[in-house]
Design an enzyme around this catalytic site. Structure first.
Site, PDB file in Angstrom:
ATOM      1  CB  CYS A  45      -1.023  -0.034   1.120  1.00  0.00           C
ATOM      2  SG  CYS A  45      -2.465   0.964   0.697  1.00  0.00           S
ATOM      3  CG  HIS A  55      -3.576  -3.529   2.934  1.00  0.00           C
ATOM      4  ND1 HIS A  55      -2.693  -3.090   3.898  1.00  0.00           N
ATOM      5  CD2 HIS A  55      -4.139  -2.418   2.412  1.00  0.00           C
ATOM      6  CE1 HIS A  55      -2.731  -1.772   3.957  1.00  0.00           C
ATOM      7  NE2 HIS A  55      -3.598  -1.343   3.070  1.00  0.00           N
ATOM      8  CD  GLU A 105      -1.410  -6.332   4.901  1.00  0.00           C
ATOM      9  OE1 GLU A 105      -1.084  -6.603   3.732  1.00  0.00           O
ATOM     10  OE2 GLU A 105      -1.591  -5.149   5.304  1.00  0.00           O
TER      11      GLU A 105
HETATM   12  N1  GLN Z   1      -1.912   6.739   2.611  1.00  0.00           N
HETATM   13  C1  GLN Z   1      -2.024   5.966   1.412  1.00  0.00           C
HETATM   14  C2  GLN Z   1      -3.360   6.181   0.718  1.00  0.00           C
HETATM   15  O1  GLN Z   1      -4.324   6.557   1.339  1.00  0.00           O
HETATM   16  C3  GLN Z   1      -1.766   4.492   1.682  1.00  0.00           C
HETATM   17  C4  GLN Z   1      -2.727   3.870   2.638  1.00  0.00           C
HETATM   18  C5  GLN Z   1      -2.228   2.575   3.218  1.00  0.00           C
HETATM   19  O2  GLN Z   1      -1.029   2.296   3.244  1.00  0.00           O
HETATM   20  N2  GLN Z   1      -3.132   1.765   3.726  1.00  0.00           N
HETATM   21  O3  GLN Z   1      -3.475   5.935  -0.443  1.00  0.00           O
END
Ligand code: GLN
Length: 548
Positions: A388, A514, A516
């Protein structure tokens, strides 16, 4: 099994006493694990007594990791345990807060549903809680609904939930039971286990009209038969229904320890179910066997800004642990503070790592350290996994140091940046509410054949969960691809970039999603398996180079 399908489901309530953080989530998950291993259909839900609508707006200092369900609910991290232990997906219905209950009651009041009545905690709030408790049971999809009540008996916040449990126990009779988890402290100076806090906490529950059927005692020392008898006698609980939950090296051993003390049998007996037969635990035992024999380490560095919080990256830690265990390795996880990393100390802080993960996150704190780590890893060909925000950092670092766009950034970190390689999604631009408005939940991703990601999954269409507002800016896709960073995964409908990788590296992959969240003990996530395998290979190469 005859006690399935269309029969009244059994409701198990799990409450906690004495102190918080005793691991109600792990006990609930372990019980679910055992019942599933006996062929029952089980789900677990958590009721959280705080007023936030969901934990999505809480920072990790308040509440550890925010877990995300496939249907896009930002949930309590216990739902992650539920999925890891049961291999069953949870949804929005599995996590309800006081805020959600009140919101729904207030909406009904505004609609006039209460027909001019005074709206009160009892019966309106408690009825709404009961309606939510029974929601999953009404689907006829489950034989057992385990409901974990967050907080500790005696908290003002928990009262309406416990009143709802009392009423449900009364209404459901043998189709329900209460498991109460307490703490039995060991007083070192007296060398004695103390049962009094448990007695008091059960009394507190009894004052609220709830008699626990099973007590689970959290302890750091073996509970003596004497202490067990005493607790049973003073708490009106059958002696064999007093079970100890002693500290263990791994949470994944808890189901086995619970089974050894017949927790599953007792639950079946008390709810009038068939107790014959044994749980089929072979796949779980296979995992534990691998875990017990994993001696050689694999060292993974996790670069993030919350390294002092043990639950901030819970699902990543567990996904790594599962992957390392299946590879026969002991996970040596090093948490590396992104705020302390710079170009000049990156080598010193990272050289012992066999693989590096760049953590997800929000906001600019620690971001430059993530770029420093990525630069060093990319230039030294260390297996690297960006998740992410970690993936977005991979893109920014590449733009700055390979494409020569020295001011490249995400508009999250620097809105006026001349090179918005990561930018806000169009549909996010008009959103002003923070809660529940990100790109959330599972989306499909099509992977390029031959990419490391496609090879890891063994297929080209995957579905993984998201939680972000910003995206790879497609205007730059050609420049990246020509310079060697490939966009190997994209959403089949919107064409948003979901996975990037540098194919000429050992393993350098970033996912906007994600992975995970979907990793469970019996079904570990393929990307984590592939990443950890690459790290092990790299480690073995390094060792071979030292001792050829
Ligand atoms: N801050 C980033 C976004 O909103 C990544 C978010 C995250 O890592 N869950 O796109």
């Amino acid at each position: 099994m005859d006690n399935k399908v269309n029969k009244q489901p059994k409701y198990i309530f799990v409450t906690g006493g004495v102190v918080s953080s005793l691991g109600k989530g792990i006990i609930s998950s372990s019980l679910a694990n055992l019942l599933i291993a006996r062929g029952f259909r089980v789900t677990i839900q958590k009721f959280d007594p705080y007023i936030n609508i969901d934990p999505g707006t809480l920072n990790p200092y308040e509440h550890g990791e925010c877990y995300v369900t496939v249907d896009g609910h930002e949930a309590d991290l216990d739902l992650g345990h539920y999925e890891r232990f049961t291999n069953i997906r949870t949804t929005r219905a599995n996590n309800v807060t006081t805020g959600r209950i009140y919101q729904s009651v207030i909406d009904k009041e505004r609609r006039g549903d209460y027909l001019g009545k005074t709206v009160q905690i009892v019966p309106h709030i408690t009825d709404e809680i009961k309606r939510n408790v029974k929601q999953l049971g009404n689907t006829c999809e489950f034989d057992f609904i385990i409901t974990e009540i967050g907080g500790v008996v005696g908290d003002i916040e928990s009262l309406p939930f416990l009143e709802a449990v009392r009423q449900l126990r009364w209404e459901l009779g043998r189709d329900s039971l209460v498991v109460h988890l307490t703490y039995v402290p060991f007083i070192a100076a007296a060398k004695e286990l103390k049962t009094k806090p448990t007695q008091h906490s059960v009394k507190k529950l009894q004052e609220l009209g709830i008699q626990p059927d099973i007590l689970v005692l959290r302890t750091e020392h073996e509970i003596t038969p004497d202490a067990r008898r005493k607790i049973a006698l003073f708490c009106n609980v059958a002696p064999d229904a007093v079970v100890q939950s002693i500290d263990l090296p791994s949470i994944y051993e808890v189901p086995v320890k619970m089974h050894e003390q017949h927790l599953d049998d007792i639950v079946l007996r008390l709810t009038g179910c068939d107790t014959s037969g044994e749980p089929h635990m072979a796949p779980w035992m296979n995992f534990l066997d691998k875990m017990h024999h994993a001696d050689k380490p694999v060292t993974i560095g996790l670069v993030g800004k919350y390294v002092e919080l043990q639950d901030a990256y819970k699902s990543i830690d567990e996904a790594l642990f599962q992957a390392a265990t299946y590879a026969g390795r002991r996970l040596d996880l090093r948490l590396i503070h992104s705020e302390k990393l710079t170009d000049s100390n990156a080598e010193e802080m990272l050289r012992e790592m066999d693989g590096v993960i760049i953590a997800p996150g929000f906001g600019h704190r620690g971001i430059e350290g993530k770029f420093a780590a990525l630069r060093w890893c990319r230039e030294h060909d260390i297996p690297t996994f960006g998740i992410c925000l970690g993936m977005q950092c991979m893109v920014i670092e590449f733009a700055r140091n390979v494409l020569g766009l020295s001011e490249a950034n995400s508009t999250e970190m620097n809105p006026p940046t001349p090179h918005k390689v990561i930018d806000l999604m169009e549909e996010q631009k008009s959103i002003s509410n923070m809660g529940g408005t990100m790109r959330l939940g599972a989306y499909d991703c099509r992977l390029r054949p031959g990419s490391k990601a496609a090879e890891a999954y063994g297929r080209e269409l995957v579905s993984e969960r998201h939680r972000h507002r910003f995206e790879f800016n497609d205007d730059y896709r050609t420049s990246f691809e020509e310079a060697g960073m490939q966009c190997v995964g994209e959403n089949p409908d919107t064409h948003l970039v979901e996975v990037v990788e540098i194919p000429c590296k050992r393993w350098f992959v970033g996912t906007q999603y994600h992975p995970e969240y979907s990793s469970t003990v019996l079904s570990p996530n393929p990307l984590f398996i592939s990443f950890v395998d690459a790290a092990i290979k790299f480690r073995d190469e390094k060792i071979k180079n030292i001792n050829p």
